[in-house]
Design a protein around this motif. Sequence first.
Motif, PDB file in Angstrom:
ATOM      1  N   ARG A  57       0.347  -1.262   0.017  1.00 30.57           N
ATOM      2  CA  ARG A  57      -0.211  -0.121   0.124  1.00 30.57           C
ATOM      3  C   ARG A  57       0.876   1.037   0.079  1.00 30.57           C
ATOM      4  O   ARG A  57       0.567   1.796  -0.677  1.00 30.57           O
ATOM      5  CB  ARG A  57      -0.531  -0.133   1.451  1.00 30.57           C
ATOM      6  CG  ARG A  57      -1.923   1.184   1.433  1.00 30.57           C
ATOM      7  CD  ARG A  57      -2.842   1.325   2.592  1.00 30.57           C
ATOM      8  NE  ARG A  57      -3.876   2.472   2.268  1.00 30.57           N
ATOM      9  CZ  ARG A  57      -4.707   2.565   2.653  1.00 30.57           C
ATOM     10  NH1 ARG A  57      -5.743   1.183   3.153  1.00 30.57           N
ATOM     11  NH2 ARG A  57      -5.603   3.279   2.454  1.00 30.57           N
ATOM     12  N   GLU A  58       1.769   1.128   1.147  1.00 27.03           N
ATOM     13  CA  GLU A  58       2.927   2.184   0.896  1.00 27.03           C
ATOM     14  C   GLU A  58       3.137   2.340  -0.063  1.00 27.03           C
ATOM     15  O   GLU A  58       3.338   3.828  -0.787  1.00 27.03           O
ATOM     16  CB  GLU A  58       4.178   2.090   1.702  1.00 27.03           C
ATOM     17  CG  GLU A  58       4.729   3.411   2.272  1.00 27.03           C
ATOM     18  CD  GLU A  58       6.126   2.609   2.859  1.00 27.03           C
ATOM     19  OE1 GLU A  58       7.403   2.725   2.439  1.00 27.03           O
ATOM     20  OE2 GLU A  58       5.786   2.409   4.027  1.00 27.03           O
ATOM     21  N   GLU A  59       4.031   1.474  -0.915  1.00 28.92           N
ATOM     22  CA  GLU A  59       4.631   2.256  -2.048  1.00 28.92           C
ATOM     23  C   GLU A  59       3.311   2.430  -3.390  1.00 28.92           C
ATOM     24  O   GLU A  59       3.535   3.284  -4.137  1.00 28.92           O
ATOM     25  CB  GLU A  59       4.531   0.426  -2.734  1.00 28.92           C
ATOM     26  CG  GLU A  59       5.983  -0.062  -2.198  1.00 28.92           C
ATOM     27  CD  GLU A  59       6.543  -1.125  -2.468  1.00 28.92           C
ATOM     28  OE1 GLU A  59       6.465  -1.992  -3.232  1.00 28.92           O
ATOM     29  OE2 GLU A  59       7.808  -1.853  -2.143  1.00 28.92           O
ATOM     30  N   ALA A  60       2.245   1.433  -3.634  1.00 30.69           N
ATOM     31  CA  ALA A  60       1.293   1.694  -4.494  1.00 30.69           C
ATOM     32  C   ALA A  60       0.532   3.873  -4.096  1.00 30.69           C
ATOM     33  O   ALA A  60       0.485   4.147  -5.047  1.00 30.69           O
ATOM     34  CB  ALA A  60      -0.383   1.055  -4.375  1.00 30.69           C
ATOM     35  N   GLU A  61       0.813   3.679  -2.671  1.00 33.23           N
ATOM     36  CA  GLU A  61       1.093   5.490  -2.329  1.00 33.23           C
ATOM     37  C   GLU A  61       1.237   6.425  -3.091  1.00 33.23           C
ATOM     38  O   GLU A  61       1.316   7.480  -3.287  1.00 33.23           O
ATOM     39  CB  GLU A  61       0.510   5.148  -0.692  1.00 33.23           C
ATOM     40  CG  GLU A  61      -1.055   4.997  -0.581  1.00 33.23           C
ATOM     41  CD  GLU A  61      -1.401   5.366   1.182  1.00 33.23           C
ATOM     42  OE1 GLU A  61      -0.161   5.240   1.613  1.00 33.23           O
ATOM     43  OE2 GLU A  61      -2.522   4.783   1.727  1.00 33.23           O
ATOM     44  N   ALA A  62       2.471   5.676  -3.087  1.00 35.35           N
ATOM     45  CA  ALA A  62       3.605   6.604  -3.226  1.00 35.35           C
ATOM     46  C   ALA A  62       3.711   6.260  -4.860  1.00 35.35           C
ATOM     47  O   ALA A  62       4.436   7.749  -5.486  1.00 35.35           O
ATOM     48  CB  ALA A  62       5.197   5.883  -3.035  1.00 35.35           C
TER      49      ALA A  62
END
Length: 87
Positions: A57-62
């Motif tokens: 999720r963190e990577e997708a949000e970034a």
Amino acid sequence: MSTAYTTITSKGQITLPAAARRALGLHAGQKVAVTVEDGRLIIDSPHDLHDVRARLREEAEAAGTWGTVPHAGDGWAAHVSAEHAES
């Protein structure tokens, strides 16, 4: 663990040295996370599915892609049904 070397096959596969597998507690068939950071390949042994999901999720949000893929409970099924009813 000291540095160990391995060869990339024509299929893009590598064999992780036994010492590295033991150090990370990896076993045959286990999923691992592969990340490229600062020109380095990082292989992580995910210990908890929650941690893996949080990292994705963190990577997708970034990347600005979080929420762009339909997932359960987002009303996508109703949207598709309504769209097909109109055609």
